[in-house]
Enzyme design. Structure first.
Site, mmCIF file in Angstrom:
data_model
loop_
_atom_site.group_PDB
_atom_site.id
_atom_site.type_symbol
_atom_site.label_atom_id
_atom_site.label_comp_id
_atom_site.label_asym_id
_atom_site.label_seq_id
_atom_site.Cartn_x
_atom_site.Cartn_y
_atom_site.Cartn_z
ATOM 1 C CG HIS A 189 -41.641 -83.931 19.399
ATOM 2 N ND1 HIS A 189 -42.675 -84.573 18.766
ATOM 3 C CD2 HIS A 189 -40.816 -83.498 18.405
ATOM 4 C CE1 HIS A 189 -42.501 -84.536 17.457
ATOM 5 N NE2 HIS A 189 -41.375 -83.892 17.212
ATOM 6 C CG ASP B 120 -41.415 -85.544 13.452
ATOM 7 O OD1 ASP B 120 -40.969 -85.195 14.550
ATOM 8 O OD2 ASP B 120 -42.012 -84.775 12.674
ATOM 9 C CD GLU C 256 -41.995 -80.340 17.586
ATOM 10 O OE1 GLU C 256 -41.228 -79.624 16.907
ATOM 11 O OE2 GLU C 256 -42.849 -81.109 17.075
ATOM 12 C CD GLU C 257 -45.168 -82.745 15.058
ATOM 13 O OE1 GLU C 257 -45.299 -81.702 14.379
ATOM 14 O OE2 GLU C 257 -44.352 -83.639 14.781
ATOM 15 C CG ASP D 175 -37.746 -82.729 16.109
ATOM 16 O OD1 ASP D 175 -38.232 -83.569 15.328
ATOM 17 O OD2 ASP D 175 -38.439 -81.937 16.748
ATOM 18 C CG HIS E 72 -45.278 -84.376 9.568
ATOM 19 N ND1 HIS E 72 -45.767 -83.115 9.830
ATOM 20 C CD2 HIS E 72 -44.397 -84.652 10.562
ATOM 21 C CE1 HIS E 72 -45.206 -82.643 10.934
ATOM 22 N NE2 HIS E 72 -44.358 -83.567 11.392
#
Length: 346
Positions: A62, A171, A203-204, A226, A310
């Site tokens: 992603h 990510d 995706e998130e 991922d 994140h």
């Protein structure tokens, strides 16, 4: 292009969920040497590298990143916001980019401890307690920013020891670099299966691009690439995934057992380092939606271990990205068209 150069450019750019097209032209340029590049209605970028037409395999990473969104323009140049996928503790003292009519910089400050009351010092940091300070007057700011505008964290790229790199949005742009590495490995290979590299959207916020792209391509095998948590300091308390020890192959109901065993066999044959991770249920990745698209897809999840997910200092080992791409390339080389039907059966 070198992997580090691509990772740096992708990660220092901005592309929150729903705005992946901000990166579209660059990704198209980078991948165009490997096949035909198209984009669908949801901003998925799809690169089709033709094989001998004996089946289809889809590799997906992603492109979107976690983000914030403006909810109110306040007095004295302050902005209220909501977050998606970001722990508010990690936002204190961060510099951010507000994507209004023009991109402007802001900072997320907090009241100095000298000025806090005792009860304030004991409170957890919440999104509602934070504001973005732009330095603009409210009147000037309202001409540039409005509720609904996106905000992303400004990152710094740092090369660390042992081929580790720290930067925002590894990510999952580390996964996109793994797709690029795989495409480079396959560039002059005559493989049986047609290969579809997908830089997926949203995706998130619910793996939405994975749904539409998989239904469009209808692959025989789908691989989600991922990131996952390392098990070192500040990582998972239980497990043994570590930076520098290879991509992480998932085991669980989201994963096709025969294809997964075949991948492990290929890795052992070519001495490609890999690690294992068990997920008893939802993997929280595009793999969850790939598996149940159409009439069902034989699905794998390969994860790149990172630290500090994140945050603006996500840390990854470049060898893990390289080896993840390499294992996928060797898997694709190994699958013969006449063996595909048996491989994807349980």
């Amino acid at each position: 292009m070198e992997d580090k150069e691509l990772l740096k450019t992708l990660c220092m750019s901005h592309g929150p969920s729903g705005r992946e097209h901000w990166l579209g032209d660059y990704v198209t340029e980078v991948f165009s040497e490997f096949g035909q590049v198209t984009r669908d209605n949801l901003n998925n970028i799809i690169i089709h590298k033709k094989g001998k037409g004996k089946g289809k395999i889809m590799l997906m990473a992603h492109l979107d990143e976690v983000f914030m969104i403006i909810t109110e323009v306040k007095e004295n140049g302050f902005l209220a916001f909501k977050g998606n996928g970001i722990d508010p503790k990690t936002l204190v003292s961060k510099e951010v980019i507000i994507h209004g009519k023009e991109a402007i910089h802001g900072i997320i400050g907090i009241k100095p401890p000298h000025l806090m009351k005792d009860e304030d010092r004991k409170k957890a940091v919440t999104i509602d307690s934070l504001l973005i300070d732009t330095g603009y007057s409210k009147e000037s700011l309202e001409n540039i920013v409005k509720p609904g505008d996106y905000v992303t964290v400004k990152g710094n790229y740092k090369e660390l020891l042992n081929n580790n790199v720290s930067v925002k949005t590894v990510d999952d742009r580390g996964g996109v670099v793994a797709l690029y590495r795989c495409a480079k490995e396959l560039k002059n290979i005559k493989h049986d299966m047609d290969v579809y590299f997908v830089c997926s959207a949203q995706e998130e916020v619910g793996h939405r691009g994975a749904k539409t792209a998989t239904n469009r391509i209808n692959p025989d095998i789908g691989i989600a690439v991922d990131v996952t948590f390392d098990c070192g300091m500040y990582g998972l308390e239980h497990g043994d995934t570590e930076l520098g020890k290879g991509g992480v192959i998932c085991i669980g109901p989201n994963i096709h057992p025969k294809v997964r065993k075949h991948l492990m066999k290929v890795c052992k044959e070519y001495n490609i380092p890999f690690q294992l991770e068990v997920e008893a249920g939802n993997t929280g990745t595009d793999a969850w939606d790939i598996q149940v698209a159409g009439e069902g897809v034989a699905t794998l999840l390969i994860s790149i271990p990172i630290k500090y997910m994140h945050t603006s200092v996500e840390t990854v080992n470049m060898d893990d990205i390289k080896n993840t791409g390499y294992m996928m390339a060797k898997l694709i080389e190994s699958i013969k068209g006449e063996e595909l039907e048996e491989l994807v059966c349980f």
